[in-house]
Design a protein around this motif. Structure first.
Motif, PDB file in Angstrom:
ATOM      1  N   ARG A  77      38.096 -13.911  11.071  1.00 20.32           N
ATOM      2  CA  ARG A  77      39.377 -13.347  10.662  1.00 20.32           C
ATOM      3  C   ARG A  77      39.803 -12.261  11.643  1.00 20.32           C
ATOM      4  NH1 ARG A  77      42.273 -16.489   7.149  1.00 20.32           N
ATOM      5  NH2 ARG A  77      40.808 -17.584   5.806  1.00 20.32           N
ATOM      6  N   TRP A  78      41.106 -12.150  11.819  1.00 19.36           N
ATOM      7  CA  TRP A  78      41.669 -11.178  12.755  1.00 19.36           C
ATOM      8  C   TRP A  78      41.681  -9.795  12.120  1.00 19.36           C
ATOM      9  CZ3 TRP A  78      47.388  -9.898  13.550  1.00 19.36           C
ATOM     10  CH2 TRP A  78      47.571  -9.135  14.710  1.00 19.36           C
ATOM     11  N   ASP A  79      41.258  -8.786  12.894  1.00 18.42           N
ATOM     12  CA  ASP A  79      41.198  -7.421  12.372  1.00 18.42           C
ATOM     13  C   ASP A  79      42.458  -6.616  12.661  1.00 18.42           C
ATOM     14  OD1 ASP A  79      40.995  -7.032  15.086  1.00 18.42           O
ATOM     15  OD2 ASP A  79      39.015  -6.087  15.037  1.00 18.42           O
ATOM     16  N   GLY A  80      43.436  -7.234  13.320  1.00 23.01           N
ATOM     17  CA  GLY A  80      44.687  -6.545  13.600  1.00 23.01           C
ATOM     18  C   GLY A  80      44.618  -5.574  14.760  1.00 23.01           C
ATOM     19  N   LYS A  81      43.502  -5.573  15.504  1.00 27.76           N
ATOM     20  CA  LYS A  81      43.339  -4.619  16.607  1.00 27.76           C
ATOM     21  C   LYS A  81      43.374  -5.304  17.973  1.00 27.76           C
ATOM     22  CE  LYS A  81      40.502  -1.577  13.715  1.00 27.76           C
ATOM     23  NZ  LYS A  81      39.159  -0.957  13.534  1.00 27.76           N
ATOM     24  N   THR A  82      42.812  -6.490  18.052  1.00 18.25           N
ATOM     25  CA  THR A  82      42.772  -7.212  19.323  1.00 18.25           C
ATOM     26  C   THR A  82      43.998  -8.114  19.449  1.00 18.25           C
ATOM     27  OG1 THR A  82      41.473  -8.977  18.289  1.00 18.25           O
ATOM     28  CG2 THR A  82      40.256  -7.196  19.360  1.00 18.25           C
ATOM     29  N   PRO A  83      44.339  -8.546  20.668  1.00 15.08           N
ATOM     30  CA  PRO A  83      45.471  -9.465  20.835  1.00 15.08           C
ATOM     31  C   PRO A  83      45.234 -10.787  20.106  1.00 15.08           C
ATOM     32  CG  PRO A  83      44.879  -8.464  22.932  1.00 15.08           C
ATOM     33  CD  PRO A  83      43.788  -8.102  21.968  1.00 15.08           C
ATOM     34  N   ILE A  84      46.315 -11.409  19.696  1.00 14.32           N
ATOM     35  CA  ILE A  84      46.234 -12.685  18.982  1.00 14.32           C
ATOM     36  C   ILE A  84      47.360 -13.597  19.456  1.00 14.32           C
ATOM     37  CG2 ILE A  84      47.683 -11.911  17.051  1.00 14.32           C
ATOM     38  CD1 ILE A  84      45.932 -13.602  15.192  1.00 14.32           C
ATOM     39  N   ASN A  85      47.078 -14.903  19.509  1.00 12.28           N
ATOM     40  CA  ASN A  85      48.079 -15.909  19.863  1.00 12.28           C
ATOM     41  C   ASN A  85      48.303 -16.819  18.660  1.00 12.28           C
ATOM     42  OD1 ASN A  85      48.096 -14.934  22.523  1.00 12.28           O
ATOM     43  ND2 ASN A  85      46.459 -16.328  23.135  1.00 12.28           N
ATOM     44  N   LEU A  86      49.545 -16.925  18.238  1.00 11.23           N
ATOM     45  CA  LEU A  86      49.884 -17.738  17.072  1.00 11.23           C
ATOM     46  C   LEU A  86      50.841 -18.856  17.460  1.00 11.23           C
ATOM     47  CD1 LEU A  86      50.519 -14.832  14.527  1.00 11.23           C
ATOM     48  CD2 LEU A  86      48.469 -16.254  14.695  1.00 11.23           C
ATOM     49  N   ALA A  87      50.544 -20.057  16.997  1.00 11.60           N
ATOM     50  CA  ALA A  87      51.446 -21.187  17.209  1.00 11.60           C
ATOM     51  C   ALA A  87      52.517 -21.170  16.121  1.00 11.60           C
ATOM     52  CB  ALA A  87      50.666 -22.496  17.167  1.00 11.60           C
ATOM     53  N   LEU A  88      53.767 -21.222  16.531  1.00 11.86           N
ATOM     54  CA  LEU A  88      54.891 -21.309  15.597  1.00 11.86           C
ATOM     55  C   LEU A  88      55.440 -22.729  15.706  1.00 11.86           C
ATOM     56  CD1 LEU A  88      56.645 -17.906  16.431  1.00 11.86           C
ATOM     57  CD2 LEU A  88      54.737 -18.344  14.876  1.00 11.86           C
ATOM     58  N   ILE A  89      55.222 -23.506  14.669  1.00 14.12           N
ATOM     59  CA  ILE A  89      55.521 -24.941  14.720  1.00 14.12           C
ATOM     60  C   ILE A  89      56.608 -25.280  13.708  1.00 14.12           C
ATOM     61  CG2 ILE A  89      54.517 -27.257  14.612  1.00 14.12           C
ATOM     62  CD1 ILE A  89      51.719 -25.795  14.766  1.00 14.12           C
ATOM     63  N   LYS A  90      57.651 -25.939  14.179  1.00 15.11           N
ATOM     64  CA  LYS A  90      58.689 -26.411  13.265  1.00 15.11           C
ATOM     65  C   LYS A  90      58.718 -27.934  13.323  1.00 15.11           C
ATOM     66  CE  LYS A  90      63.252 -25.894  13.865  1.00 15.11           C
ATOM     67  NZ  LYS A  90      64.604 -25.280  13.910  1.00 15.11           N
ATOM     68  N   ILE A  91      58.548 -28.558  12.161  1.00 17.80           N
ATOM     69  CA  ILE A  91      58.562 -30.015  12.085  1.00 17.80           C
ATOM     70  C   ILE A  91      59.786 -30.470  11.297  1.00 17.80           C
ATOM     71  CG2 ILE A  91      56.060 -30.213  12.289  1.00 17.80           C
ATOM     72  CD1 ILE A  91      55.897 -30.567   9.273  1.00 17.80           C
ATOM     73  N   SER A  92      59.986 -31.771  11.244  1.00 17.03           N
ATOM     74  CA  SER A  92      61.191 -32.287  10.590  1.00 17.03           C
ATOM     75  C   SER A  92      61.153 -32.130   9.075  1.00 17.03           C
ATOM     76  CB  SER A  92      61.403 -33.762  10.967  1.00 17.03           C
ATOM     77  OG  SER A  92      60.221 -34.511  10.719  1.00 17.03           O
ATOM     78  N   ASP A  93      59.964 -32.294   8.470  1.00 17.59           N
ATOM     79  CA  ASP A  93      59.891 -32.231   7.006  1.00 17.59           C
ATOM     80  C   ASP A  93      58.476 -31.845   6.588  1.00 17.59           C
ATOM     81  OD1 ASP A  93      60.047 -32.516   4.288  1.00 17.59           O
ATOM     82  OD2 ASP A  93      60.718 -34.597   4.304  1.00 17.59           O
ATOM     83  N   LEU A  94      58.342 -30.709   5.899  1.00 15.76           N
ATOM     84  CA  LEU A  94      57.020 -30.236   5.472  1.00 15.76           C
ATOM     85  C   LEU A  94      56.330 -31.210   4.524  1.00 15.76           C
ATOM     86  CD1 LEU A  94      57.173 -26.378   4.747  1.00 15.76           C
ATOM     87  CD2 LEU A  94      55.737 -27.567   6.398  1.00 15.76           C
ATOM     88  N   SER A  95      57.102 -31.948   3.768  1.00 15.93           N
ATOM     89  CA  SER A  95      56.517 -32.860   2.783  1.00 15.93           C
ATOM     90  C   SER A  95      56.062 -34.177   3.398  1.00 15.93           C
ATOM     91  CB  SER A  95      57.528 -33.143   1.666  1.00 15.93           C
ATOM     92  OG  SER A  95      58.685 -33.776   2.187  1.00 15.93           O
ATOM     93  N   ASP A  96      56.360 -34.384   4.682  1.00 18.27           N
ATOM     94  CA  ASP A  96      56.008 -35.635   5.363  1.00 18.27           C
ATOM     95  C   ASP A  96      54.931 -35.360   6.404  1.00 18.27           C
ATOM     96  OD1 ASP A  96      55.835 -38.079   6.568  1.00 18.27           O
ATOM     97  OD2 ASP A  96      57.879 -38.095   7.377  1.00 18.27           O
ATOM     98  N   ASP A  97      53.724 -35.866   6.161  1.00 17.76           N
ATOM     99  CA  ASP A  97      52.608 -35.624   7.075  1.00 17.76           C
ATOM    100  C   ASP A  97      52.742 -36.390   8.389  1.00 17.76           C
ATOM    101  OD1 ASP A  97      51.526 -33.965   5.212  1.00 17.76           O
ATOM    102  OD2 ASP A  97      50.034 -35.386   4.473  1.00 17.76           O
TER     103      ASP A  97
END
Length: 361
Positions: A77-97
């Motif tokens: 788990r991230w402690d909020g002190k070190t750098p972090i990289n987060l993927a921000l992903i937008k798909i067409s429909d959350l209900s469709d896998d």
């Protein structure tokens, strides 16, 4: 008659005189025993209820929102002190896998430097897909991951993103067009050059709206404290120090860890798999987070697990490299002088094992 018997007889006589009854005494005793058992059962039910509530709150605290399809459990788990990289992903429909990816970004937060970097990744670029799909567009990663057993929708997306951008991905936020619209309504117009204003800690005061919108609109593998750290990191970031890039290559210098850069540790990467190019690939990831790779070569023998050798177990760079590559245990490099060559060339030695082969890299 013995003295004890006489006293006992006297007590019984006194009790009878006061209206004492064995039948009444027996009934009272049974009633008391029954009440004790009843209270014991109620107490056990109360403990079970408290335990269930604690379990629910614990998991809600760790994973306040539903995870996306095909996620893998986080090892740390991230402690909020070190750098972090987060993927921000937008798909067409959350209900469709089997949805396709419409937008893909990487958010880098540096809490110590009070800055962030946001870069857009081209989802239409060609990547090498696993499971026999060959060369395909990155925007198909989420859908391709759905064909695996178990499902690897989000896991595959993040790993292919790591492979194409050559930067570690520590977590993700997943949404769709509807969810993005609802988030925009909540935070106002989102300015990529000033995310601190759009996603500030003031959002916490909109708890009612957040509770109604986020669980339906967002999927993430971050815990509640980690989400707070993200908002805190963005709110404290200075827009003058932050950057939004249209391409990943342009933003790569922004993803470097200033602490690793200043430490300037010599890092050696050794390929313990026999797979050509794997050590060079891992070396590039280390370089992209600010590490100084001084030598890349092969090991004498094959390694099943990726191994980290260091001259200090408390060293920040060692700990960061260990986390990036998911190394479970580190060893002192002095213990490997007789086992491998080139150990003396670096302060930190990363031996890439067979566990990093396959579609992960």
């Amino acid at each position: 008659m013995p003295l004890r018997t006489a006293k006992k007889s006297k007590r019984l006589a006194m009790k009878r005189k006061k209206g004492f009854s064995y039948r009444k005494f027996s009934l009272v005793k049974k009633t008391n025993d029954l009440l004790k058992k009843l209270f014991a059962v109620l107490f056990l039910f109360l403990l079970a209820g408290i335990g269930a509530l604690s379990f629910y709150l614990y998991h809600s605290f760790r994973n306040p929102f539903a995870q996306a399809a095909g996620s893998l459990p986080k090892e740390t788990r991230w402690d909020g002190k070190t750098p972090i990289n987060l993927a921000l992903i937008k798909i067409s429909d959350l209900s469709d896998d089997s949805s396709t990816i419409s937008d893909l970004l990487v958010l880098h937060i540096d809490p110590e430097g009070e800055r962030y970097a946001l870069t857009s990744i081209n989802p239409n670029q060609q990547v090498s897909m696993p499971f026999g799909f060959g060369e395909n567009s990155l925007n198909q990663a989420y859908a391709v991951g759905n064909t695996a057993e178990p499902k690897l929708n989000t896991a595959l997306t993040c790993r292919l993103l790591e492979s194409s951008a050559k930067i570690p991905i520590d977590g993700y936020f997943l949404t769709d067009s509807v969810g993005w619209g609802r988030l925009s309504e909540l935070s106002g117009e989102i300015d990529p050059t000033d995310l601190g204003r759009s996603f500030s800690l003031s959002l916490i005061f909109k708890v009612k709206s957040l509770i109604s919108i986020l669980p339906e609109s967002v999927r993430t593998d971050l815990s509640l404290p980690e989400i707070y750290y993200v908002l805190s990191g963005l709110s404290k970031s200075r827009s003058a120090m932050s950057k939004f890039c249209e391409s990943g290559a342009e933003c790569l210098p922004e993803f470097m860890d200033s602490t690793i850069l200043s430490a300037d540790k010599k890092i050696v990467v050794l390929n313990g798999t026999g797979k050509p190019g794997l050590a060079n690939f891992c070396a590039q990831i280390i370089k992209n987070i600010g590490g100084r790779v001084v030598f890349v070569s092969n090991t004498k023998e094959e390694y099943a697990k990726t191994t980290l050798l260091t001259d200090s177990f408390e060293d920040y760079t060692s700990l960061r490299v260990q986390k990036v590559f998911g190394v479970s245990e580190a060893f002192h490099k002095d213990d490997y002088f007789d086992k491998e060559d080139f150990i003396d060339r670096g302060d930190i030695i990363l031996i890439v094992g067979l566990d990093k082969m396959g579609f992960w890299w």
